[in-house]
Design a protein around this motif. Structure first.
Motif, short mmCIF file in Angstrom:
data_model
loop_
_atom_site.label_atom_id
_atom_site.label_comp_id
_atom_site.label_asym_id
_atom_site.label_seq_id
_atom_site.Cartn_x
_atom_site.Cartn_y
_atom_site.Cartn_z
N LEU A 199 29.62 28.04 42.81
CA LEU A 199 29.97 29.46 43.49
C LEU A 199 29.31 29.72 44.68
O LEU A 199 27.92 29.65 44.71
N PRO A 200 29.80 29.94 45.69
CA PRO A 200 28.99 30.18 47.12
C PRO A 200 28.73 31.79 47.12
O PRO A 200 29.12 32.52 46.43
N LEU A 201 27.67 31.98 48.03
CA LEU A 201 27.18 33.39 48.36
C LEU A 201 28.41 33.93 48.96
O LEU A 201 29.26 33.24 49.61
N TRP B 224 39.42 36.99 39.32
CA TRP B 224 39.59 35.55 40.10
C TRP B 224 38.33 35.79 40.72
O TRP B 224 38.09 36.43 41.84
N VAL B 225 37.21 34.75 40.41
CA VAL B 225 35.70 34.93 40.93
C VAL B 225 35.90 33.81 42.10
O VAL B 225 36.20 32.87 42.09
N THR B 226 35.55 34.41 43.51
CA THR B 226 35.44 33.64 44.51
C THR B 226 34.03 33.51 44.91
O THR B 226 33.66 32.45 45.61
N SER B 227 32.94 34.29 44.60
CA SER B 227 31.68 34.09 44.89
C SER B 227 30.63 34.83 44.17
O SER B 227 31.22 35.69 43.33
N ALA C 194 36.57 30.69 39.00
CA ALA C 194 36.53 31.02 37.73
C ALA C 194 37.51 32.01 37.48
O ALA C 194 37.77 33.09 38.25
N LYS C 195 38.09 32.25 36.36
CA LYS C 195 39.08 33.37 35.90
C LYS C 195 38.27 33.82 34.65
O LYS C 195 38.06 33.20 33.56
N LEU C 196 38.10 35.16 34.91
CA LEU C 196 37.52 35.89 33.80
C LEU C 196 38.59 36.90 33.20
O LEU C 196 39.29 37.30 33.94
N LEU D 135 29.53 39.70 41.20
CA LEU D 135 30.52 38.79 41.39
C LEU D 135 31.44 39.44 42.40
O LEU D 135 31.74 40.64 42.56
N PHE D 136 31.99 38.60 43.23
CA PHE D 136 33.15 38.91 44.18
C PHE D 136 34.35 38.19 43.94
O PHE D 136 34.44 36.95 43.40
N GLY D 137 35.51 39.17 44.01
CA GLY D 137 36.87 38.24 43.90
C GLY D 137 37.90 39.19 43.73
O GLY D 137 37.52 40.67 44.07
N VAL D 138 39.02 39.11 43.15
CA VAL D 138 40.18 39.90 43.02
C VAL D 138 40.21 40.36 41.46
O VAL D 138 40.28 39.36 40.58
#
Length: 122
Positions: free
Chosen positions: A31-33, A59-62, A47-49, A70-73
């Motif tokens: 996982l990137p910063l 949908w985890v992007t960082s 990752a999908k949580l 966590l960042f994502g959609v």
């Protein structure tokens, strides 16, 4: 670019330590910063949580280990991009404490646009 520190994955066990590890050691390594996301227009999802008792999906992007965000959609009532405190996901449970957030074990990394298309199709 700041050096990434990998926390212990045991810090990320859902349902107050009784559930699934939402972030594994392997996932934390890739996982990137947030400021190091390779393609901000279509970032890679690692990752999908999801909430086992509802329609909430992330949908985890960082991940930022300092702020534990966590960042994502997030796809729930609306679809929106932004930060989510991992600690909020870890402590959430249903009324009897048996269900909470889970991580899809069959998910493989892919661009965000592919995740959103699949989500809308189901």
């Amino acid at each position: 670019m700041p050096k990434k520190q990998t926390p212990k994955s045991s810090q990320f066990r859902a349902r107050n330590g009784k559930g699934m590890e939402l972030l594994t050691t392997e996932l934390l390594k890739v996982l990137p910063l947030p400021d190091a996301v390779a393609n901000p227009n279509d970032p890679m999802v690692f990752a999908k949580l999801f909430l086992a008792i509802g329609s909430w999906t992330m949908w985890v992007t960082s991940y930022d280990p300092k702020s534990r965000l966590l960042f994502g959609v997030v796809d729930h009532i609306e679809v929106e991009y932004g930060p989510v405190p991992i600690d909020e996901l870890l402590k959430f449970t249903d009324f009897d404490g048996s269900l909470g957030f889970e991580r899809s074990t069959s998910f493989s990394a892919r661009p965000l646009t592919q995740c959103i298309k699949r989500s809308k199709a189901s």
